[in-house]
Design a protein around this motif. Structure first.
Motif, PDB file in Angstrom:
ATOM      1  N   SER A  59     113.494  -6.137 136.248  1.00  0.00           N
ATOM      2  CA  SER A  59     113.615  -6.464 135.516  1.00  0.00           C
ATOM      3  C   SER A  59     113.736  -5.173 134.256  1.00  0.00           C
ATOM      4  O   SER A  59     114.164  -6.152 132.889  1.00  0.00           O
ATOM      5  CB  SER A  59     112.941  -7.477 134.965  1.00  0.00           C
ATOM      6  N   GLU A  60     112.676  -4.516 134.381  1.00  0.00           N
ATOM      7  CA  GLU A  60     112.752  -3.295 133.558  1.00  0.00           C
ATOM      8  C   GLU A  60     114.109  -2.718 133.286  1.00  0.00           C
ATOM      9  O   GLU A  60     115.159  -2.679 131.837  1.00  0.00           O
ATOM     10  CB  GLU A  60     112.262  -2.576 134.402  1.00  0.00           C
ATOM     11  N   ASP A  61     115.288  -2.367 133.762  1.00  0.00           N
ATOM     12  CA  ASP A  61     116.322  -2.358 134.074  1.00  0.00           C
ATOM     13  C   ASP A  61     117.058  -2.727 133.163  1.00  0.00           C
ATOM     14  O   ASP A  61     118.366  -2.515 132.912  1.00  0.00           O
ATOM     15  CB  ASP A  61     117.161  -1.576 135.529  1.00  0.00           C
ATOM     16  N   ILE A  62     117.607  -4.485 133.699  1.00  0.00           N
ATOM     17  CA  ILE A  62     117.811  -5.201 132.881  1.00  0.00           C
ATOM     18  C   ILE A  62     117.570  -5.259 131.610  1.00  0.00           C
ATOM     19  O   ILE A  62     118.525  -6.152 130.669  1.00  0.00           O
ATOM     20  CB  ILE A  62     117.862  -6.811 133.955  1.00  0.00           C
ATOM     21  N   ALA A  63     116.189  -5.239 131.116  1.00  0.00           N
ATOM     22  CA  ALA A  63     115.731  -5.317 130.140  1.00  0.00           C
ATOM     23  C   ALA A  63     116.332  -4.755 128.934  1.00  0.00           C
ATOM     24  O   ALA A  63     117.430  -5.214 127.932  1.00  0.00           O
ATOM     25  CB  ALA A  63     114.927  -4.964 129.262  1.00  0.00           C
ATOM     26  N   TYR A  64     116.803  -3.081 129.914  1.00  0.00           N
ATOM     27  CA  TYR A  64     117.347  -2.208 128.619  1.00  0.00           C
ATOM     28  C   TYR A  64     119.263  -2.368 128.880  1.00  0.00           C
ATOM     29  O   TYR A  64     119.316  -2.201 127.969  1.00  0.00           O
ATOM     30  CB  TYR A  64     117.694  -0.814 130.157  1.00  0.00           C
ATOM     31  N   LEU A  65     119.594  -3.110 130.142  1.00  0.00           N
ATOM     32  CA  LEU A  65     120.876  -3.340 130.637  1.00  0.00           C
ATOM     33  C   LEU A  65     121.905  -4.235 129.355  1.00  0.00           C
ATOM     34  O   LEU A  65     122.787  -4.519 128.428  1.00  0.00           O
ATOM     35  CB  LEU A  65     121.081  -3.213 131.131  1.00  0.00           C
ATOM     36  N   LEU A  66     120.845  -5.647 128.967  1.00  0.00           N
ATOM     37  CA  LEU A  66     121.266  -6.687 128.740  1.00  0.00           C
ATOM     38  C   LEU A  66     121.823  -6.202 127.370  1.00  0.00           C
ATOM     39  O   LEU A  66     122.766  -7.673 126.949  1.00  0.00           O
ATOM     40  CB  LEU A  66     120.425  -7.352 128.456  1.00  0.00           C
ATOM     41  N   PRO A  67     121.303  -5.331 126.459  1.00  0.00           N
ATOM     42  CA  PRO A  67     121.980  -5.897 124.965  1.00  0.00           C
ATOM     43  C   PRO A  67     123.657  -5.058 125.129  1.00  0.00           C
ATOM     44  O   PRO A  67     124.310  -5.183 124.162  1.00  0.00           O
ATOM     45  CB  PRO A  67     121.292  -4.532 124.322  1.00  0.00           C
ATOM     46  N   CYS A  68     123.899  -4.350 126.340  1.00  0.00           N
ATOM     47  CA  CYS A  68     125.411  -4.021 126.554  1.00  0.00           C
ATOM     48  C   CYS A  68     125.934  -4.777 127.433  1.00  0.00           C
ATOM     49  O   CYS A  68     126.918  -4.595 127.558  1.00  0.00           O
ATOM     50  CB  CYS A  68     124.872  -2.802 127.047  1.00  0.00           C
ATOM     51  N   ALA A  69     125.562  -6.136 127.687  1.00  0.00           N
ATOM     52  CA  ALA A  69     126.596  -7.138 128.313  1.00  0.00           C
ATOM     53  C   ALA A  69     127.219  -7.752 128.053  1.00  0.00           C
ATOM     54  O   ALA A  69     127.461  -8.746 127.021  1.00  0.00           O
ATOM     55  CB  ALA A  69     125.061  -7.620 129.644  1.00  0.00           C
ATOM     56  N   VAL A  70     128.928  -7.865 128.515  1.00  0.00           N
ATOM     57  CA  VAL A  70     129.112  -8.747 127.799  1.00  0.00           C
ATOM     58  C   VAL A  70     129.574  -9.456 128.505  1.00  0.00           C
ATOM     59  O   VAL A  70     130.467  -9.487 130.072  1.00  0.00           O
ATOM     60  CB  VAL A  70     130.488  -7.656 127.250  1.00  0.00           C
ATOM     61  N   GLY A  71     130.642 -10.466 128.694  1.00  0.00           N
ATOM     62  CA  GLY A  71     130.243 -11.709 130.101  1.00  0.00           C
ATOM     63  C   GLY A  71     130.083 -12.130 130.602  1.00  0.00           C
ATOM     64  O   GLY A  71     128.580 -11.852 130.921  1.00  0.00           O
ATOM     65  N   GLU A  72     130.150 -13.042 131.513  1.00  0.00           N
ATOM     66  CA  GLU A  72     129.763 -13.427 133.299  1.00  0.00           C
ATOM     67  C   GLU A  72     129.105 -12.397 134.300  1.00  0.00           C
ATOM     68  O   GLU A  72     127.585 -12.638 134.412  1.00  0.00           O
ATOM     69  CB  GLU A  72     129.932 -15.262 133.088  1.00  0.00           C
ATOM     70  N   ALA A  73     130.413 -11.873 134.069  1.00  0.00           N
ATOM     71  CA  ALA A  73     129.919 -10.748 135.601  1.00  0.00           C
ATOM     72  C   ALA A  73     128.663  -9.945 135.809  1.00  0.00           C
ATOM     73  O   ALA A  73     127.799  -9.896 136.657  1.00  0.00           O
ATOM     74  CB  ALA A  73     131.393 -10.010 135.404  1.00  0.00           C
ATOM     75  N   PRO A  74     128.493  -9.667 134.187  1.00  0.00           N
ATOM     76  CA  PRO A  74     128.735  -8.819 133.098  1.00  0.00           C
ATOM     77  C   PRO A  74     129.283  -7.209 132.859  1.00  0.00           C
ATOM     78  O   PRO A  74     129.182  -6.945 134.225  1.00  0.00           O
ATOM     79  CB  PRO A  74     127.347  -9.579 131.905  1.00  0.00           C
ATOM     80  N   GLU A  75     130.364  -7.302 132.074  1.00  0.00           N
ATOM     81  CA  GLU A  75     130.583  -6.212 131.826  1.00  0.00           C
ATOM     82  C   GLU A  75     129.598  -5.403 130.916  1.00  0.00           C
ATOM     83  O   GLU A  75     129.136  -6.157 129.862  1.00  0.00           O
ATOM     84  CB  GLU A  75     132.142  -6.049 131.783  1.00  0.00           C
ATOM     85  N   LEU A  76     129.252  -4.263 131.703  1.00  0.00           N
ATOM     86  CA  LEU A  76     128.132  -3.477 130.115  1.00  0.00           C
ATOM     87  C   LEU A  76     128.941  -2.322 129.760  1.00  0.00           C
ATOM     88  O   LEU A  76     130.734  -1.671 130.537  1.00  0.00           O
ATOM     89  CB  LEU A  76     127.194  -2.982 131.455  1.00  0.00           C
ATOM     90  N   LEU A  77     128.960  -2.446 127.975  1.00  0.00           N
ATOM     91  CA  LEU A  77     129.334  -1.566 127.472  1.00  0.00           C
ATOM     92  C   LEU A  77     128.709  -0.369 127.820  1.00  0.00           C
ATOM     93  O   LEU A  77     127.796   0.123 127.935  1.00  0.00           O
ATOM     94  CB  LEU A  77     129.189  -1.944 126.436  1.00  0.00           C
ATOM     95  N   GLY A  78     129.882   0.873 128.021  1.00  0.00           N
ATOM     96  CA  GLY A  78     129.436   2.164 129.021  1.00  0.00           C
ATOM     97  C   GLY A  78     129.000   3.064 127.491  1.00  0.00           C
ATOM     98  O   GLY A  78     129.023   4.208 127.589  1.00  0.00           O
ATOM     99  N   CYS A  79     127.819   2.600 127.330  1.00  0.00           N
ATOM    100  CA  CYS A  79     127.141   3.676 125.965  1.00  0.00           C
ATOM    101  C   CYS A  79     126.274   4.938 127.167  1.00  0.00           C
ATOM    102  O   CYS A  79     126.087   4.759 128.425  1.00  0.00           O
ATOM    103  CB  CYS A  79     126.291   3.437 124.693  1.00  0.00           C
ATOM    104  N   PRO A  80     125.730   6.378 126.223  1.00  0.00           N
ATOM    105  CA  PRO A  80     125.638   7.461 127.427  1.00  0.00           C
ATOM    106  C   PRO A  80     123.975   7.341 127.649  1.00  0.00           C
ATOM    107  O   PRO A  80     123.926   7.681 128.867  1.00  0.00           O
ATOM    108  CB  PRO A  80     125.477   7.912 126.571  1.00  0.00           C
ATOM    109  N   GLU A  81     123.683   6.294 127.237  1.00  0.00           N
ATOM    110  CA  GLU A  81     121.790   5.974 127.751  1.00  0.00           C
ATOM    111  C   GLU A  81     121.901   5.055 129.251  1.00  0.00           C
ATOM    112  O   GLU A  81     121.242   4.974 130.034  1.00  0.00           O
ATOM    113  CB  GLU A  81     120.731   5.619 126.533  1.00  0.00           C
ATOM    114  N   LEU A  82     122.864   3.691 128.808  1.00  0.00           N
ATOM    115  CA  LEU A  82     122.922   3.421 129.384  1.00  0.00           C
ATOM    116  C   LEU A  82     123.494   3.425 130.814  1.00  0.00           C
ATOM    117  O   LEU A  82     123.267   3.549 132.052  1.00  0.00           O
ATOM    118  CB  LEU A  82     124.259   1.936 129.080  1.00  0.00           C
TER     119      LEU A  82
END
Length: 135
Positions: A59-82
């Motif tokens: 859940s900690e990882d997900i909290a960090y990733l969610l702002p970069c999530a697009v769509g249901e699957a989701p696709e994740l925008l590839g910023c360096p931190e992510l």
């Protein structure tokens, strides 16, 4: 929508939805009656969370990733931190898999030896030698 409706639409029980909210993964407003009120985007957000949990993320990882999530699957925008966070999680999974593979191989070796020695009695001792008889 209230928590029961969100639960019905996503297939995720209300207890888990409250947990997601406590972890900062899901947001709800409070109505004048104190009930949680979710907007329509909550359905997509819950589906994203479920997919990411299914990938073995915490859940900690997900909290960090969610702002970069697009769509249901989701696709994740590839910023360096992510990317760094996901690579770190992948390394941890690889390490865990390697440790499990070592444990599995050791156990398989023990089984192999035990099967080859199945014609011997256990514990192996010479009953004629009193020093070899277990107490």
């Amino acid at each position: 929508m209230r928590i029961g409706e969100l639960s019905r639409r996503t297939g995720v029980n209300a207890h888990q939805l409250r947990y997601y909210e406590a972890q900062g993964l899901l947001e709800a407003d409070r109505g004048t009656n104190g009930y949680r009120e979710y907007d329509e985007n909550a359905v997509l957000r819950v589906r994203q969370i479920r997919h990411l949990l299914g990938a073995g993320l915490s859940s900690e990882d997900i909290a960090y990733l969610l702002p970069c999530a697009v769509g249901e699957a989701p696709e994740l925008l590839g910023c360096p931190e992510l990317l760094a966070a996901m690579r770190s999680r992948l390394r941890r999974l690889d390490d865990q898999m390697a440790a499990l593979a070592r444990s599995r191989n050791a156990l398989a070796d023990y089984i192999d030896v035990a099967e080859r020695m199945s014609d011997r009695t256990y514990p192996p001792f010479d009953s004629a030698d009193p020093e070899c008889v277990p107490a």
